[in-house]
Design an enzyme around this catalytic site. Structure first.
Site, PDB file in Angstrom:
ATOM      1  N   TRP A   4      24.007  13.056   4.724  1.00  0.00           N
ATOM      2  CA  TRP A   4      25.419  13.268   5.100  1.00  0.00           C
ATOM      3  C   TRP A   4      26.123  11.957   5.410  1.00  0.00           C
ATOM      4  O   TRP A   4      27.343  11.905   5.498  1.00  0.00           O
ATOM      5  CB  TRP A   4      25.508  14.214   6.290  1.00  0.00           C
ATOM      6  CG  TRP A   4      25.076  13.590   7.616  1.00  0.00           C
ATOM      7  CD1 TRP A   4      23.909  12.925   7.858  1.00  0.00           C
ATOM      8  CD2 TRP A   4      25.816  13.549   8.831  1.00  0.00           C
ATOM      9  NE1 TRP A   4      23.857  12.503   9.154  1.00  0.00           N
ATOM     10  CE2 TRP A   4      25.006  12.868   9.783  1.00  0.00           C
ATOM     11  CE3 TRP A   4      27.051  14.027   9.230  1.00  0.00           C
ATOM     12  CZ2 TRP A   4      25.425  12.650  11.103  1.00  0.00           C
ATOM     13  CZ3 TRP A   4      27.465  13.814  10.556  1.00  0.00           C
ATOM     14  CH2 TRP A   4      26.664  13.124  11.465  1.00  0.00           C
ATOM     15  N   ASP A   5      25.336  10.904   5.589  1.00  0.00           N
ATOM     16  CA  ASP A   5      25.897   9.572   5.831  1.00  0.00           C
ATOM     17  C   ASP A   5      27.029   9.279   4.847  1.00  0.00           C
ATOM     18  O   ASP A   5      28.051   8.688   5.208  1.00  0.00           O
ATOM     19  CB  ASP A   5      24.824   8.490   5.620  1.00  0.00           C
ATOM     20  CG  ASP A   5      23.576   8.677   6.457  1.00  0.00           C
ATOM     21  OD1 ASP A   5      23.282   9.820   6.828  1.00  0.00           O
ATOM     22  OD2 ASP A   5      22.895   7.669   6.714  1.00  0.00           O
ATOM     23  N   GLU A  47      19.739  14.358  16.760  1.00  0.00           N
ATOM     24  CA  GLU A  47      18.393  14.832  16.425  1.00  0.00           C
ATOM     25  C   GLU A  47      17.447  14.836  17.623  1.00  0.00           C
ATOM     26  O   GLU A  47      16.268  15.127  17.473  1.00  0.00           O
ATOM     27  CB  GLU A  47      17.816  14.005  15.265  1.00  0.00           C
ATOM     28  CG  GLU A  47      18.578  14.271  13.983  1.00  0.00           C
ATOM     29  CD  GLU A  47      18.115  13.429  12.804  1.00  0.00           C
ATOM     30  OE1 GLU A  47      17.204  12.598  12.982  1.00  0.00           O
ATOM     31  OE2 GLU A  47      18.677  13.604  11.709  1.00  0.00           O
ATOM     32  N   LYS A  51      20.736  11.113  20.541  1.00  0.00           N
ATOM     33  CA  LYS A  51      20.389  10.003  19.657  1.00  0.00           C
ATOM     34  C   LYS A  51      21.665   9.317  19.175  1.00  0.00           C
ATOM     35  O   LYS A  51      21.651   8.145  18.820  1.00  0.00           O
ATOM     36  CB  LYS A  51      19.594  10.557  18.475  1.00  0.00           C
ATOM     37  CG  LYS A  51      18.939   9.545  17.580  1.00  0.00           C
ATOM     38  CD  LYS A  51      18.097  10.240  16.509  1.00  0.00           C
ATOM     39  CE  LYS A  51      17.591   9.266  15.461  1.00  0.00           C
ATOM     40  NZ  LYS A  51      17.104   9.991  14.256  1.00  0.00           N
ATOM     41  N   GLN A  52      22.764  10.063  19.129  1.00  0.00           N
ATOM     42  CA  GLN A  52      23.989   9.547  18.504  1.00  0.00           C
ATOM     43  C   GLN A  52      25.164  10.435  18.882  1.00  0.00           C
ATOM     44  O   GLN A  52      24.991  11.489  19.462  1.00  0.00           O
ATOM     45  CB  GLN A  52      23.816   9.564  17.002  1.00  0.00           C
ATOM     46  CG  GLN A  52      23.647  10.984  16.435  1.00  0.00           C
ATOM     47  CD  GLN A  52      23.143  10.960  15.022  1.00  0.00           C
ATOM     48  OE1 GLN A  52      21.952  11.076  14.793  1.00  0.00           O
ATOM     49  NE2 GLN A  52      24.035  10.759  14.073  1.00  0.00           N
TER      50      GLN A  52
END
Lengths: 712, 712
Positions: free
Chosen positions: A318-319, A449, A553-554
């Protein structure tokens, strides 16, 4: 006179390790990439062909129904730059650290200088100038100048194709997997050229590499100090499963092709930060590498490492849609279109994947893939990231709106939006929340994640709501076409109803959007007890440890806030503060969003700090694994920080919006954008925001809260 | 005169397939098992040694920190019954379907008769009588009678040890994994005996098998119609990593040993259902096989398939504590003690496992294991079933209370209870629920494997609460000892506080305990759209499909209700009705609990229907995979249905309770129980519940709601 803001040198990077330099100075053209190793270095170099992979069965300790069947593994191919240089006793001259590396981003030319020594200490100096064709994208030109410093005698110089040696298997999911099935054969070899066919028998793919050198691939001649030997090699890399090009190219033609391509690119898409030369250069590097990484033919995409390395097995994520496509859409719309066309081509696989997860209509794009089939062996953090469907639909809509390319909409876009929306409609479930029926998504994993298989992940739900709305909006605008894709009236009505009722978890006590239904019930990660060397956490803690805490994580919920721009300012401040505290940024996709959002919120310090890490991530090897390849999504993220953060560019109610958040440290920010066939140039200074319509028809934009009509 | 209720024959089973019969009529003694194949059948037979396994690295498509490292794979060893029979042309006589199989559960003797034919149609008849030593548990006696029907000529008969051929690898997690590292060597061979050493080099284990036949392992002699050749083989199976026994045993001694063992067992533990001979025999079969399956030395446990096959790789699960140990505890306390002692021996591995999942104190028993280390490759359905800790603690407490064996409590039990309670204390987290601080367990998987990684699974939480309370109760009773295991005063206080506040999700609208915090939000599985051939669901649906619906593989919340007997009757009826509707019974552990609970609730029809499937599960091959081995947990489950269901036996406030729920179809139910050193016999008829104190000191029990003092 070279533009120094487009000239990368050794001074711009944090390490001199050969494998690291080979990544950073890698050259690419979307079709293939050439790592920038010293020609005598057998380990750091190699060629990466976008989309070339071998398959192998995924090994599971315990397998269940519907698991991904096959690995798809990008393969490191022979180093086209490789040259062996031997003295009269057939002993090798080996390169030491390069004395100079100059990457001219304005022309695409890389010039490296390496001192060489043989075992008895005799010295040569090797200068290599390389350039990759851009429209002539099957070709590379590599010229060598070999000067003797103090060696006198016979010198043997050879250029040949040699398969790289694979490293051992590791448990790090970011490392490439060794593969052993390749069939390599020399199909033709004479004094001036050599052709190698590399077949991946399980995937059925093959590639042909060719080297040609008019002076002879092997050459023996005497040399004396200060004498210079010169040779030029033209390398070619065939398209997958096609014959090598029969086109003949000259060195001049290749150089001119590259020069023209990059000149055009910078003219349309340059961004200039005045007052911060190093950052400016870093940003140019990022944009250059983004363009070098992206498949341009509609059959490939952008691997997580572009064509600079085979980390993450060359997979597409998906980046592309969420971190890179904004840049391509505003800077190189043709590339944006090619990347979305790739998604269109894998729709059949995505439909199959939707059936595999038990959804009876629509399509589910694979989380990590090259050929469109799911290649992830751990579904809770991959297939369960259903949001990829909505990410792609979002990117399609953005592409159509920003470029105005309705041809693509009708050829591909509408079908993608329809199939993904149908997925959500049949994947979701009506369920009561506080006494009201809401449209819910159970057992999903959001971008973060460090959580998995939660209910009503805010990001997923917000994106799904948007995906459903897009289908309704476009479907009602083009009802006949929509019907072909199953968007009949009843379906559109059901989608509109679902979209309106999508559950968006909100914590009334904290006054913020909640990452999922139960995220805030969990204890906060014991950050105080976590030593620095335990980051990234995923390498040091069991998923069952990570999952039971609040730790990100983000950017997850904040990514939705960033994309939709729909959270009231006070709530956004609370939300940012809350999530920032629990975010480790262990993913390279995190900081750019924290930066852009902070810029828009007027928090210049945070915006700038996160940007500094974003824009230089690979140049300072922030994640510690740049040897495996560039973090291409983050390269796109740095553009997001500058353009959508500091310049506040976004679209609101169909209008282009610009908001000046120029950091104090900068004098000026100039941004070139392509917008609906126009070329715009934004010039931000501390007192003024100028928007020039460089080319195209008049338009009204919103600048710093004011309507501003533009004409040229 | 044979007891027909203890005589299993071919009439009792649903299939005549050799591999199926080999499972059902398998003989075992806890140390090893011998599948009951025809001696000329190279495929169905084999020997299973409890605890003998080979290791191999678990292959992960994607691995992360803390994943289980190694497979532990039980190995099928040479068939001790195997005999080759050849005619004068060296052509084999091969067995057809057996004309008779008689398994005398009263003596442990198995008698099988097979017609044999050679390629030209000549016929022999082979009768094999086999018996396994029980205290002499390294030995088996196999006698062969070979009668010629119409063959005349030379006959060659050979008994030798041959390693079975492994089947291909499959994706079914219930199937054994093929292994290729075994080292097999003949260590001694002469005319009358043969010894084979089998080494599993990766696990470091080895086993020695021996065959001895006084008539010669190979024998050639002429035979005429109606002539009978007889031979006897004594086989021995060494203990793991020990030399083969040097003890010499005679056929008579072995037969007497088995006879004595089974006579003693039935005297103490027989259960007789009068009025339903087939069910009675089926139940006897189950109890017999339970005893045959269990390791008795404290270093092994009970594999999911006992010693009847190597399905589930010979692993030990929570099945032992929750489905089998009630039987062993009330019937064969020595075996119960040995099984719990095994858990005590693997405490060091369990402590390590707790650290791996990030819990700083206490122990976490592995979900599937032989050597105590986690061997499951899919943690969401295994390691995340943290409840195994509380299951084991529950079983320890039950064992101590029912047997009165305080020696074991002090030697092993208290330490197990302490370490598991510490796990819960540090694994759990205080979190507000409806404004009150509750002690919660996040990201856990309950018994129902069609849900995974949920918050506050009712069963898990209820069991954890009990585990914490046990530590508090026993710890306060023996404070000095408890302190050695870390149960100081502060810890006990913290445990008591946590136990009192463990969150137990309850749905006020439905008026029932909720499987987890959010279970009821999910839609109910579309049972109406699910064809019969899609069961068991796990073989036909992706986990991501199963997880997002309300659908149960087995009793989950109801298992807690059954164990704790603490739900008000009206609520229990609602709860049973709700969960029954969403339960597929795809696990063999499900029906026995549904039966026992229904019996106690007075729902005779349900109790009886579920019992019928439970008691005959393998005899009718209900799960369709009995060839892989018996469903040993369900064998225990059938005892649970009868004793704790129809006879309502349980303990309440330290007192033994009996409640007569005799089904109408039965005339009488007689149950022998061991209780705190006493032998009790319950006799249930439709009008009366008699409890006899056969042996032991006086005691007051509660029978059908009345106190009843017992003396002999």
């Amino acid at each position: 006179m070279k533009d120094l803001s487009k000239m990368m040198t050794l001074a711009d990077v944090s390490s001199q390790k050969p494998a690291y330099l080979a990544t950073i100075f890698a050259q690419g053209n979307g079709h293939f990439g050439m790592r920038a190793s010293a020609p005598t270095d057998a380990e750091s170099g190699g060629t990466i062909v976008n989309g070339f992979y071998e398959s192998s069965p995924i090994q599971y300790g315990e397998k269940a129904f519907g698991y991904a069947e096959n690995n798809q593994t990008a393969v490191l191919l022979p180093d086209l730059r490789r040259m062996s240089i031997r003295n009269a006793e057939e002993q090798p001259f080996l390169a030491e650290a390069p004395s100079s590396l100059k990457f001219d981003l304005a022309s695409g030319e890389l010039r490296g200088v390496w001192p060489l020594r043989d075992p008895s200490g005799s010295r040569l100096e090797l200068t290599v100038v390389s350039v990759l064709g851009q429209t002539l994208d099957q070709f590379a030109l590599i010229t060598y100048q070999l000067r003797s410093v103090d060696y006198r005698g016979l010198l043997t110089v050879s250029n040949h194709l040699t398969m790289p040696v694979f490293g051992a298997a590791t448990d790090d999911p970011r490392q490439p997997r060794p593969i052993h099935t390749l069939q390599v054969s020399a199909t033709q070899k004479d004094a001036v050229s050599e052709t190698m066919r590399i077949k991946a028998p399980t995937s059925g793919q093959q590639i042909t590499l060719k080297l040609a050198c008019q002076d002879g691939l092997d050459r023996v001649q005497p040399i004396v100090p200060e004498q210079v030997l010169t040779r030029a090699v033209i390398a070619s890399v065939s398209r997958i499963n096609r014959q090598a090009s029969r086109k003949r190219v000259t060195p001049d033609a290749l150089q001119a092709d590259a020069k023209q391509f990059w000149t055009d690119f910078w003219a349309k898409a340059d961004v200039q930060i005045e007052g911060a030369p190093a950052l400016n250069r870093a940003l140019h590097f990022n944009l250059f590498q983004l363009v070098s990484s992206a498949g341009r033919g509609g059959l490939t995409n952008v691997a997580a490492k572009g064509v600079s390395g085979v980390g993450y097995e060359g997979h597409y994520f998906w980046d592309t849609e969420m971190y890179m496509l904004p840049f391509y859409t505003y800077a190189t719309p043709d590339i944006a279109k090619a990347l979305l066309t790739y998604r269109y081509h894998v729709l059949p696989q995505a439909k199959k994947q939707a059936r595999i997860v038990g959804v009876k209509d629509g399509a589910l794009f694979s989380w990590r893939t090259i050929n469109g089939e799911e290649a992830s062996a751990y579904f809770p953090a991959s297939t369960a990231q259903f949001h990829i469907d909505a990410d792609i639909a979002y990117a399609v809509d953005r592409y159509v709106q920003v470029t105005g390319d309705e041809t693509f909409l009708h050829a591909c876009g509408l079908e993608i939006i329809a199939e993904t929306a149908k997925f959500w409609l049949h994947f979701g479930a009506w369920s009561p929340v506080d006494g009201k029926q809401r449209f819910c998504f159970f057992d999903v994993t959001g971008p973060d994640e460090y959580s998995a298989m939660v209910n009503n992940n805010y990001y997923t739900n917000r994106m799904a709501k948007h995906n459903l709305s897009l289908a309704v909006d476009w479907g009602r605008r083009f009802p006949e076409e929509a019907q072909q894709f199953g968007l009949d009236d009843a379906t559109l009505t059901a989608m509109a109803k679902a979209a309106a009722a999508v559950e968006l978890p909100f914590d009334a006590q904290l006054g913020i959007n909640a990452q999922d239904d139960e995220a805030f019930k969990k204890p906060i990660w014991p950050f105080a007890d976590t030593p620095k060397d335990k980051y990234p956490l995923l390498l040091h803690y069991h998923p069952l440890t990570l999952y039971r805490y609040q730790v990100n994580k983000q950017a997850d919920t904040l990514l939705a806030d960033y994309l939709f721009d729909d959270v009231p300012a006070a709530q956004l401040r609370r939300e940012y503060a809350y999530y920032e505290k629990i975010t480790t940024h262990d993913s390279s996709l995190s900081r750019s969003i924290f930066s852009a959002l902070a810029a828009r919120m007027g928090d210049e310090k945070r915006a700038y700090d996160y940007f500094m890490d974003t824009v230089r991530m690979d140049l300072i090897d922030l994640q510690g694994n740049a040897t495996d390849g560039l973090h291409v999504a983050n390269l796109g993220g740095s553009w997001l920080s500058v353009v959508t953060g500091f310049a506040g560019v976004r679209r609101r109610s169909g209008q282009l919006v610009i908001e000046n958040h120029l950091p104090k440290a900068w004098r000026k920010l100039v941004i070139n954008l392509q917008y609906q066939g126009r070329h715009l140039r934004l010039t931000l200074t501390h007192n003024k925001t100028v928007v020039d319509l460089v080319e195209g028809t008049p338009l009204t934009v919103r600048v710093d809260g004011q309507e501003r009509p533009l004409k040229n």
